[in-house]
Design a protein around this motif. Structure first.
Motif, PDB file in Angstrom:
ATOM      1  N   ASN A  51       0.771  -1.026   0.027  1.00  0.00           N
ATOM      2  CA  ASN A  51      -0.056  -0.074  -0.131  1.00  0.00           C
ATOM      3  C   ASN A  51       0.850   1.075   0.173  1.00  0.00           C
ATOM      4  O   ASN A  51       0.125   2.355  -0.042  1.00  0.00           O
ATOM      5  CB  ASN A  51      -0.892  -0.091   1.001  1.00  0.00           C
ATOM      6  CG  ASN A  51      -0.398  -0.396   2.594  1.00  0.00           C
ATOM      7  OD1 ASN A  51       0.391  -1.303   2.560  1.00  0.00           O
ATOM      8  ND2 ASN A  51      -0.768   0.254   3.575  1.00  0.00           N
ATOM      9  N   GLY A  52       2.190   1.210   0.213  1.00  0.00           N
ATOM     10  CA  GLY A  52       2.847   2.395  -0.020  1.00  0.00           C
ATOM     11  C   GLY A  52       3.168   2.885  -1.594  1.00  0.00           C
ATOM     12  O   GLY A  52       3.717   3.792  -1.919  1.00  0.00           O
ATOM     13  N   PRO A  93       2.343   3.789  -5.463  1.00  0.00           N
ATOM     14  CA  PRO A  93       1.229   4.522  -6.218  1.00  0.00           C
ATOM     15  C   PRO A  93       0.392   3.833  -7.189  1.00  0.00           C
ATOM     16  O   PRO A  93      -0.532   4.189  -7.577  1.00  0.00           O
ATOM     17  CB  PRO A  93       2.322   5.476  -7.269  1.00  0.00           C
ATOM     18  CG  PRO A  93       3.550   5.382  -6.390  1.00  0.00           C
ATOM     19  CD  PRO A  93       3.998   4.049  -5.736  1.00  0.00           C
ATOM     20  N   SER A 151      -4.046   3.452   2.450  1.00  0.00           N
ATOM     21  CA  SER A 151      -3.280   4.304   1.788  1.00  0.00           C
ATOM     22  C   SER A 151      -1.781   4.142   2.412  1.00  0.00           C
ATOM     23  O   SER A 151      -1.332   3.326   3.085  1.00  0.00           O
ATOM     24  CB  SER A 151      -3.650   5.796   2.536  1.00  0.00           C
ATOM     25  OG  SER A 151      -3.676   5.511   3.888  1.00  0.00           O
ATOM     26  N   PRO A 152      -0.919   5.021   1.470  1.00  0.00           N
ATOM     27  CA  PRO A 152       0.664   4.894   1.738  1.00  0.00           C
ATOM     28  C   PRO A 152       0.720   5.758   3.110  1.00  0.00           C
ATOM     29  O   PRO A 152      -0.091   6.665   3.689  1.00  0.00           O
ATOM     30  CB  PRO A 152       1.225   5.542   0.822  1.00  0.00           C
ATOM     31  CG  PRO A 152       0.108   6.612   0.169  1.00  0.00           C
ATOM     32  CD  PRO A 152      -1.269   5.736   0.509  1.00  0.00           C
ATOM     33  N   GLY A 159      -4.001   8.916   5.233  1.00  0.00           N
ATOM     34  CA  GLY A 159      -2.558   8.542   5.122  1.00  0.00           C
ATOM     35  C   GLY A 159      -1.788   8.488   6.589  1.00  0.00           C
ATOM     36  O   GLY A 159      -0.503   8.167   6.752  1.00  0.00           O
ATOM     37  N   THR A 213      -7.110  12.452  -5.792  1.00  0.00           N
ATOM     38  CA  THR A 213      -7.562  11.407  -5.795  1.00  0.00           C
ATOM     39  C   THR A 213      -9.035  11.085  -6.550  1.00  0.00           C
ATOM     40  O   THR A 213      -9.187  10.178  -7.193  1.00  0.00           O
ATOM     41  CB  THR A 213      -7.387  10.508  -4.352  1.00  0.00           C
ATOM     42  OG1 THR A 213      -7.952  11.451  -3.507  1.00  0.00           O
ATOM     43  CG2 THR A 213      -5.880  10.339  -4.040  1.00  0.00           C
ATOM     44  N   HIS A 255      -3.018   7.526  -2.981  1.00  0.00           N
ATOM     45  CA  HIS A 255      -1.775   7.821  -2.982  1.00  0.00           C
ATOM     46  C   HIS A 255      -1.588   9.190  -3.732  1.00  0.00           C
ATOM     47  O   HIS A 255      -2.181   9.348  -4.839  1.00  0.00           O
ATOM     48  CB  HIS A 255      -0.949   6.827  -3.470  1.00  0.00           C
ATOM     49  CG  HIS A 255       0.538   6.747  -3.512  1.00  0.00           C
ATOM     50  ND1 HIS A 255       0.996   7.760  -3.467  1.00  0.00           N
ATOM     51  CD2 HIS A 255       1.186   5.564  -3.031  1.00  0.00           C
ATOM     52  CE1 HIS A 255       2.433   7.343  -3.169  1.00  0.00           C
ATOM     53  NE2 HIS A 255       2.364   6.028  -2.839  1.00  0.00           N
ATOM     54  N   THR A 314      -0.036   8.989  -7.322  1.00  0.00           N
ATOM     55  CA  THR A 314      -0.440   8.210  -8.512  1.00  0.00           C
ATOM     56  C   THR A 314      -0.689   9.334  -9.723  1.00  0.00           C
ATOM     57  O   THR A 314      -1.235  10.349  -9.293  1.00  0.00           O
ATOM     58  CB  THR A 314      -1.831   7.537  -8.068  1.00  0.00           C
ATOM     59  OG1 THR A 314      -1.477   6.748  -7.056  1.00  0.00           O
ATOM     60  CG2 THR A 314      -2.305   6.638  -9.208  1.00  0.00           C
TER      61      THR A 314
END
Ligand SMILES: Cc1ncc(COP(=O)(O)O)c(C=O)c1O
Length: 468
Positions: free
Chosen positions: A69-70, A72, A80-81, A297, A370, A446, A449
């Motif tokens: 999950n870290g 992108p 989440s990251p 996050g 996002t 992220h 992303t």
């Protein structure tokens, strides 16, 4: 101490190197058998080991096997990251190692501020003491529904804590079929009985059908049951749908129901310009569960229960044994009086650091970025002949499915796709059932992303599906 300083510097370097390297590695890989055996099968050391050796183990056996999950291109579930500021202060919280049950030290004071910030961000009313941090939204939901249960019992002239529920008309909770499983778990744990959780139908956009809610409440009242709470969603886990909160608040007001909102994932979507109108009525709820460890996050775990009337949570949980009486606690008492946990970790520090480092504008940017990605993916899906969009996009989740052929076992195919994509290591998404069909869902959390990552995701799905 020297040992800790040297090891701490080494740990900081490992943290930085790990986070810097995440985007270049695979999103996820299965843990090799030997490593799994090492991780789960090791024996407790007979004698203590030096800190440097522990770090060597972490480097060799833990850091190489992340959940993913870290990265992108991790779009699975709602994970989440970690926010770097949250990561930075975690060791400091551990160094202080307080219990934030209450008392006059930094932890409880900072928690009050952070809870207020979360209320301010989401536009939820915030009387002093109106909430607390929890392990996650599941625990926040338990806090809120316990408050609702006790308030309803008191309104009927009895005490659920004292008497239990036996012999009373069943308390009925209303959730949609898209309502999160934590609502059901909380209802079961609180002794309401699974059969007294009503499933309210949803419309074509997976939002609560409020006319159906109204009819169900009337039917339950006529049958001698006790409707006590309706739980709406501000961002369902399957499609990110936001229920018609204002209309639900009307029904709750008409019937004296507690109005709870599950905003675990999606409450912060209210900060998005396009999404905001969907949240009208959020500020009319009695309680709101939200998860700083999701969209924001904040390193896991940190949830939050916000309450319009903090006294309701205190009435449901306060139990102060003589050894904990604190004459200096002030009107609000201890945080431990508002929930089931006694010893409480210092969750506020990582949440404070995350929010402070983002600032309000940073949170808004994250939400806009996002939700924008989710909308863009929806447009790409609609343009592509081999994909189908399954729900409107309101927050940062896109629900869709792969339709390389219009016939055949599309459910089976879409059920198999997530793992096939995950195993390739270039993207990570998960699936669900939506409207009776197997669906793919991508959740964007992220900050790094990009739109190119969305193209890669669709291509990965195509390639993975061909191999099935
Ligand atoms: C909509 C929603 N509600 C509740 C939860 C439960 O939250 P937690 O896992 O923090 O207990 C989740 C978790 O994904 C969620 O997405």
């Amino acid at each position: 101490m020297t040992d800790l300083r040297a090891a701490g510097e080494r740990a900081a370097a490992l943290v930085a190197a790990h986070l810097a390297g995440v985007p270049d590695g695979p999103v996820w890989q299965p843990v090799p058998d030997g490593e799994r055996a090492w991780l789960s099968g090791q024996e407790l050391p007979a004698d203590g080991r030096p800190l440097a050796d522990l770090l060597a183990d972490v480097r060799a056996h833990v850091l190489p096997h992340p959940m993913g999950n870290g990265h992108p291109r991790f779009f699975g579930w709602v994970n989440s990251p970690p926010n770097p500021a949250g990561v930075l202060v975690e060791p400091l919280a551990a160094a202080l190692n307080p219990s934030c049950a209450g008392g006059d030290h930094a932890g409880p004071h900072l928690e009050r501020a952070v809870v207020r910030w979360l209320a301010e961000l989401t536009g939820f009313p915030h009387p002093p003491g109106g909430g607390l941090l929890t392990s996650g939204a599941s625990m926040a939901t338990i806090v809120c529904l316990a408050a609702a249960r006790q308030r309803a019992a008191r309104a009927d002239g009895w005490d659920a804590r004292e008497e239990g529920l036996a012999g009373r008309p069943p308390f009925v909770l209303y959730v949609t079929e898209e309502g999160h499983s934590c609502l059901h778990k909380a209802a079961q744990l609180l002794g309401l009985g699974a059969r007294n959780v009503r499933t309210v139908p949803v419309d074509a956009a997976y939002r609560m059908d409020v006319a159906a809610l109204r009819a169900m409440v009337a039917e339950d009242l006529a049958a001698g049951r006790r409707p006590f709470c309706v739980a709406g969603s501000a961002g369902t886990v399957n499609s990110g749908a936001v229920d018609p909160l204002d209309a639900i608040a009307d029904v709750a007001a008409e019937h004296g129901l507690w109005f709870h909102v599950d905003g675990a994932y999606g409450a912060l979507g209210v900060l998005g310009e396009d999404a905001a109108p969907h949240y009208a009525g959020l500020d009319r709820a009695d309680s709101l569960a939200l998860d700083p460890h999701k969209w924001l996050g904040v390193p896991v775990g940190c949830g939050c229960a916000l309450l319009r009337d903090p006294g309701a949570a205190r009435a449901a949980f306060s139990l102060v044994p003589s050894y904990l009486v604190d004459e200096n606690a002030g009107d609000l008492g201890w945080l431990a009086e508002y929930g089931p946990e006694q010893t409480r970790p210092f969750r506020a520090l990582k949440t404070w650091a995350t929010l402070s480092s983002l600032g309000r504008s940073g949170v808004v940017r994250l939400v806009e970025h996002t939700t924008g990605l989710a909308r863009t993916l929806a447009e790409m899906v609609e343009r592509a002949p081999d994909f189908e969009l399954l729900a409107p996009v309101v927050t940062s989740i896109t629900a869709f499915r792969h339709t390389p052929a219009r016939s055949g076992d599309l459910d089976g195919l879409n059920r198999a796709i997530p793992f096939a994509v995950q195993a390739r290591g270039n993207a990570f998404l998960t699936g669900t059932r939506l409207g009776g069909r197997d669906a793919l869902r991508a959740c964007f959390l992220h900050p790094d992303t990009t739109e190119r990552d969305l193209e890669i995701l669709l291509d990965e799905i195509r390639v993975a599906a061909k191999g099935l």
